[in-house]
Design an enzyme around this catalytic site. Sequence first.
Site, PDB file in Angstrom:
ATOM      1  N   HIS A  32      53.099  38.509  34.746  1.00  0.00           N
ATOM      2  CA  HIS A  32      52.207  39.268  33.861  1.00  0.00           C
ATOM      3  C   HIS A  32      51.677  40.524  34.566  1.00  0.00           C
ATOM      4  O   HIS A  32      50.859  41.245  33.992  1.00  0.00           O
ATOM      5  CB  HIS A  32      51.032  38.385  33.451  1.00  0.00           C
ATOM      6  CG  HIS A  32      50.090  38.088  34.590  1.00  0.00           C
ATOM      7  ND1 HIS A  32      50.517  37.621  35.805  1.00  0.00           N
ATOM      8  CD2 HIS A  32      48.742  38.225  34.700  1.00  0.00           C
ATOM      9  CE1 HIS A  32      49.476  37.471  36.617  1.00  0.00           C
ATOM     10  NE2 HIS A  32      48.396  37.836  35.966  1.00  0.00           N
ATOM     11  N   ALA A  44      44.277  44.463  30.758  1.00  0.00           N
ATOM     12  CA  ALA A  44      43.556  45.176  31.823  1.00  0.00           C
ATOM     13  C   ALA A  44      44.453  46.264  32.410  1.00  0.00           C
ATOM     14  O   ALA A  44      45.093  47.004  31.667  1.00  0.00           O
ATOM     15  CB  ALA A  44      43.042  44.191  32.873  1.00  0.00           C
ATOM     16  N   GLN A  48      47.143  45.751  34.111  1.00  0.00           N
ATOM     17  CA  GLN A  48      48.467  45.189  34.393  1.00  0.00           C
ATOM     18  C   GLN A  48      49.584  46.077  33.843  1.00  0.00           C
ATOM     19  O   GLN A  48      50.681  46.129  34.397  1.00  0.00           O
ATOM     20  CB  GLN A  48      48.547  43.769  33.817  1.00  0.00           C
ATOM     21  CG  GLN A  48      47.598  42.828  34.552  1.00  0.00           C
ATOM     22  CD  GLN A  48      47.265  41.567  33.788  1.00  0.00           C
ATOM     23  OE1 GLN A  48      47.837  41.299  32.727  1.00  0.00           O
ATOM     24  NE2 GLN A  48      46.331  40.777  34.301  1.00  0.00           N
ATOM     25  N   HIS A  91      40.284  37.376  41.759  1.00  0.00           N
ATOM     26  CA  HIS A  91      39.306  38.090  42.584  1.00  0.00           C
ATOM     27  C   HIS A  91      38.876  37.231  43.771  1.00  0.00           C
ATOM     28  O   HIS A  91      38.616  37.747  44.856  1.00  0.00           O
ATOM     29  CB  HIS A  91      38.087  38.468  41.735  1.00  0.00           C
ATOM     30  CG  HIS A  91      38.412  39.463  40.662  1.00  0.00           C
ATOM     31  ND1 HIS A  91      38.010  40.774  40.699  1.00  0.00           N
ATOM     32  CD2 HIS A  91      39.151  39.339  39.530  1.00  0.00           C
ATOM     33  CE1 HIS A  91      38.464  41.422  39.638  1.00  0.00           C
ATOM     34  NE2 HIS A  91      39.161  40.558  38.909  1.00  0.00           N
ATOM     35  N   THR A 106      39.661  44.963  43.507  1.00  0.00           N
ATOM     36  CA  THR A 106      40.830  44.096  43.706  1.00  0.00           C
ATOM     37  C   THR A 106      42.089  44.543  42.966  1.00  0.00           C
ATOM     38  O   THR A 106      43.113  43.881  43.060  1.00  0.00           O
ATOM     39  CB  THR A 106      40.509  42.640  43.295  1.00  0.00           C
ATOM     40  OG1 THR A 106      40.154  42.649  41.913  1.00  0.00           O
ATOM     41  CG2 THR A 106      39.401  42.047  44.122  1.00  0.00           C
ATOM     42  N   ASP A 144      32.524  42.297  45.284  1.00  0.00           N
ATOM     43  CA  ASP A 144      33.567  42.692  44.343  1.00  0.00           C
ATOM     44  C   ASP A 144      32.991  43.850  43.515  1.00  0.00           C
ATOM     45  O   ASP A 144      31.841  43.794  43.057  1.00  0.00           O
ATOM     46  CB  ASP A 144      33.905  41.510  43.425  1.00  0.00           C
ATOM     47  CG  ASP A 144      35.148  41.769  42.599  1.00  0.00           C
ATOM     48  OD1 ASP A 144      36.097  41.001  42.737  1.00  0.00           O
ATOM     49  OD2 ASP A 144      35.173  42.736  41.801  1.00  0.00           O
ATOM     50  N   SER A 154      49.632  39.139  42.011  1.00  0.00           N
ATOM     51  CA  SER A 154      51.003  38.670  41.826  1.00  0.00           C
ATOM     52  C   SER A 154      51.996  39.787  42.148  1.00  0.00           C
ATOM     53  O   SER A 154      52.999  39.574  42.838  1.00  0.00           O
ATOM     54  CB  SER A 154      51.222  38.189  40.391  1.00  0.00           C
ATOM     55  OG  SER A 154      50.441  37.045  40.157  1.00  0.00           O
ATOM     56  N   GLU A 212      51.985  40.392  45.896  1.00  0.00           N
ATOM     57  CA  GLU A 212      52.557  39.236  46.612  1.00  0.00           C
ATOM     58  C   GLU A 212      54.080  39.266  46.482  1.00  0.00           C
ATOM     59  O   GLU A 212      54.809  38.964  47.419  1.00  0.00           O
ATOM     60  CB  GLU A 212      51.969  37.928  46.047  1.00  0.00           C
ATOM     61  CG  GLU A 212      50.519  37.690  46.477  1.00  0.00           C
ATOM     62  CD  GLU A 212      49.755  36.689  45.610  1.00  0.00           C
ATOM     63  OE1 GLU A 212      50.386  35.923  44.854  1.00  0.00           O
ATOM     64  OE2 GLU A 212      48.506  36.671  45.691  1.00  0.00           O
TER      65      GLU A 212
HETATM   66  C1  UDX Z   1      44.121  39.452  36.826  1.00  0.00           C
HETATM   67  C2  UDX Z   1      44.473  40.467  37.914  1.00  0.00           C
HETATM   68  O1  UDX Z   1      43.774  40.209  39.109  1.00  0.00           O
HETATM   69  C3  UDX Z   1      44.068  41.801  37.594  1.00  0.00           C
HETATM   70  O2  UDX Z   1      45.211  42.594  37.822  1.00  0.00           O
HETATM   71  C4  UDX Z   1      43.449  42.012  36.259  1.00  0.00           C
HETATM   72  O3  UDX Z   1      42.554  43.041  36.322  1.00  0.00           O
HETATM   73  C5  UDX Z   1      42.691  40.874  35.664  1.00  0.00           C
HETATM   74  O4  UDX Z   1      42.874  39.692  36.276  1.00  0.00           O
HETATM   75  P1  UDX Z   1      45.125  37.087  37.356  1.00  0.00           P
HETATM   76  O5  UDX Z   1      45.665  36.685  36.053  1.00  0.00           O
HETATM   77  O6  UDX Z   1      44.342  36.122  38.083  1.00  0.00           O
HETATM   78  O7  UDX Z   1      44.087  38.237  37.368  1.00  0.00           O
HETATM   79  O8  UDX Z   1      46.411  37.608  38.175  1.00  0.00           O
HETATM   80  P2  UDX Z   1      46.684  37.898  39.687  1.00  0.00           P
HETATM   81  O9  UDX Z   1      46.007  39.123  40.142  1.00  0.00           O
HETATM   82  O10 UDX Z   1      48.121  37.901  39.831  1.00  0.00           O
HETATM   83  O11 UDX Z   1      46.021  36.711  40.515  1.00  0.00           O
HETATM   84  C6  UDX Z   1      46.402  35.387  40.423  1.00  0.00           C
HETATM   85  C7  UDX Z   1      46.256  34.767  41.781  1.00  0.00           C
HETATM   86  O12 UDX Z   1      46.363  33.359  41.664  1.00  0.00           O
HETATM   87  C8  UDX Z   1      47.341  35.205  42.756  1.00  0.00           C
HETATM   88  O13 UDX Z   1      46.792  35.388  44.025  1.00  0.00           O
HETATM   89  C9  UDX Z   1      48.313  34.041  42.772  1.00  0.00           C
HETATM   90  O14 UDX Z   1      48.958  33.861  44.007  1.00  0.00           O
HETATM   91  C10 UDX Z   1      47.417  32.876  42.465  1.00  0.00           C
HETATM   92  N1  UDX Z   1      48.137  31.816  41.748  1.00  0.00           N
HETATM   93  C11 UDX Z   1      48.418  31.978  40.420  1.00  0.00           C
HETATM   94  C12 UDX Z   1      48.517  30.692  42.407  1.00  0.00           C
HETATM   95  O15 UDX Z   1      48.291  30.532  43.613  1.00  0.00           O
HETATM   96  N2  UDX Z   1      49.162  29.727  41.696  1.00  0.00           N
HETATM   97  C13 UDX Z   1      49.451  29.813  40.388  1.00  0.00           C
HETATM   98  O16 UDX Z   1      50.061  28.892  39.845  1.00  0.00           O
HETATM   99  C14 UDX Z   1      49.063  30.991  39.726  1.00  0.00           C
END
Ligand code: UDX
Length: 486
Positions: free
Chosen positions: A379, A402, A404, A18, A147, A125, A384, A387
């Site tokens: 996951h 969640a 996902q 977030h 988000t 948020d 992710s 991106e």
């Molecule tokens: C999740 C998701 O946001 C969401 O879909 C769900 O509701 C609950 O939380 P998260 O596990 O953080 O969160 O995944 P993601 O949404 O993919 O965010 C991770 C962020 O961290 C991405 O922006 C990713 O680029 C960044 N990241 C992750 C890194 O920069 N380096 C890492 O090694 C791992």
Amino acid sequence: MATNKPHVICVPIPYQGHINPMFKLAKLLHSRGVYITMVVTEFNVARLASSSTVESPFLEGFNDFSIEVIPDGLPPDNKRSVFNLHELCYSFRGIQGEPQMAIRSLLMRLLESPDIPPVTSVISDAMMTFVPQVCIELGIPVFHLYTTSACGMLGYMQFDELVKRGDFPLKDESCLTNGYLDTSIEWVPGLIKEARMKHLPTFLRTTDPNEIIFNYLAEATRNAKVTAGLILNTFDDLEGQILKEIEKVIANIYTIGPLTKLSQPVNERKLLPLSWSLWKEDNSYLEWLDKRSPKSVIYVNFGSIAVLTPEQLKEFAWGLANSKHPFLWVIRSDLVIGESNIITEDCYMEEIKDRGLILSWCLQEKVLQHPSVAVFLTHCGWNSTLESIGEGVPMICWPFFAEQQMNGLYACKEWRVGVEMEEGSVQRKEVEGLVRDVMESEKGKELKGKAMEWKKKAEEATRPGGSSYNNFDKLVRNLVGKGNHC
Ligand code: UDX
């Protein structure tokens, strides 16, 4: 200090998935001359200070980007992991707790301060339910940043309906295993026909009617309907059908994603640090990737909050090793539940020594942009997923929790950029087979082709004249009070 600038206060919920989109949005606004106050929690300030990506979370030298700190209301020794989500919901519920009092006095102080530009609006948020309540009380326009994907949000929007239909709470525990979760949800308009109960946010999987996370998120999503504007990190081409459904109940939607793409020109100018990581970044991986052939590496990362059992870790580990393809795997210090960790075993390290790189954190944007990366085992967190789409990288989808599951479904069945793994248990043979499929078969080529098409569409959406670019322009006008909120 220019006190005639517009001033937007950004309040993310204190999780990496977030903070990242909110920080990108804040950077974009800052690049348009907006004075930013970013509100972070005391706990995360300490973590940010110890991560190497940002020298100081207070961003010294940027006198028009300030950081304010509030407590999250949890005791210092609380790990703030996936197992503590319910405690955070209890802390953030209502308007009388420590975080709520803190945000009220912070906003009042900022409203009265003669030394900074007058507050124009707040971006909260959507999961920070108390922030909009306090803003409304103080007469500050409040916009929501939701988000998740639009398809994920549409899932959360069904929570009240699930209760009405008698589908929540579950009748009994057997619903988790007796096929009930495979029931079709055709009653949700706008979703693809393959959507099942198991693709709705996993917080519905309980027999407890008072389950705090379900009820908290139902409230957050209800509140998002009453807002000056709803900001979504997606783009119209990708989720147009779903957006039409959401627009039936929520006016003023701004789809401005992928934020990683929209903020790339700002990153290139290096006005602010690229990211705000809560984990310390390893630094060897880009050189390692540089030495690999183009499109040869499996990138594995389960985001910031998912956890694995030692058994799941072991199956992923051997599946990757047995595929014989090179891989870069991020294993966070808190990824594995318990002590056992195959990665510390000599025989495994020997097996992968020439082709496996294991890290504890990376800058994911950089990895996904690297020409050596072929596929992302993910996951399906929304950041992710988007991106990956934005960089044209196909996915092996192993949704954790969640929304996902919904992201994974859409990635595989609608956008056709991924292959699906069953959630939960992991078999090394399945991992190996999917990696080989994506790397070696016709199916892999199709996925890659489709991923490149979506990359192009994401680029079109975020460049001048594109839908996300134009929506961001409109958002800026409305945030600073120069638009007509339409
Ligand atoms: C999740 C998701 O946001 C969401 O879909 C769900 O509701 C609950 O939380 P998260 O596990 O953080 O969160 O995944 P993601 O949404 O993919 O965010 C991770 C962020 O961290 C991405 O922006 C990713 O680029 C960044 N990241 C992750 C890194 O920069 N380096 C890492 O090694 C791992």
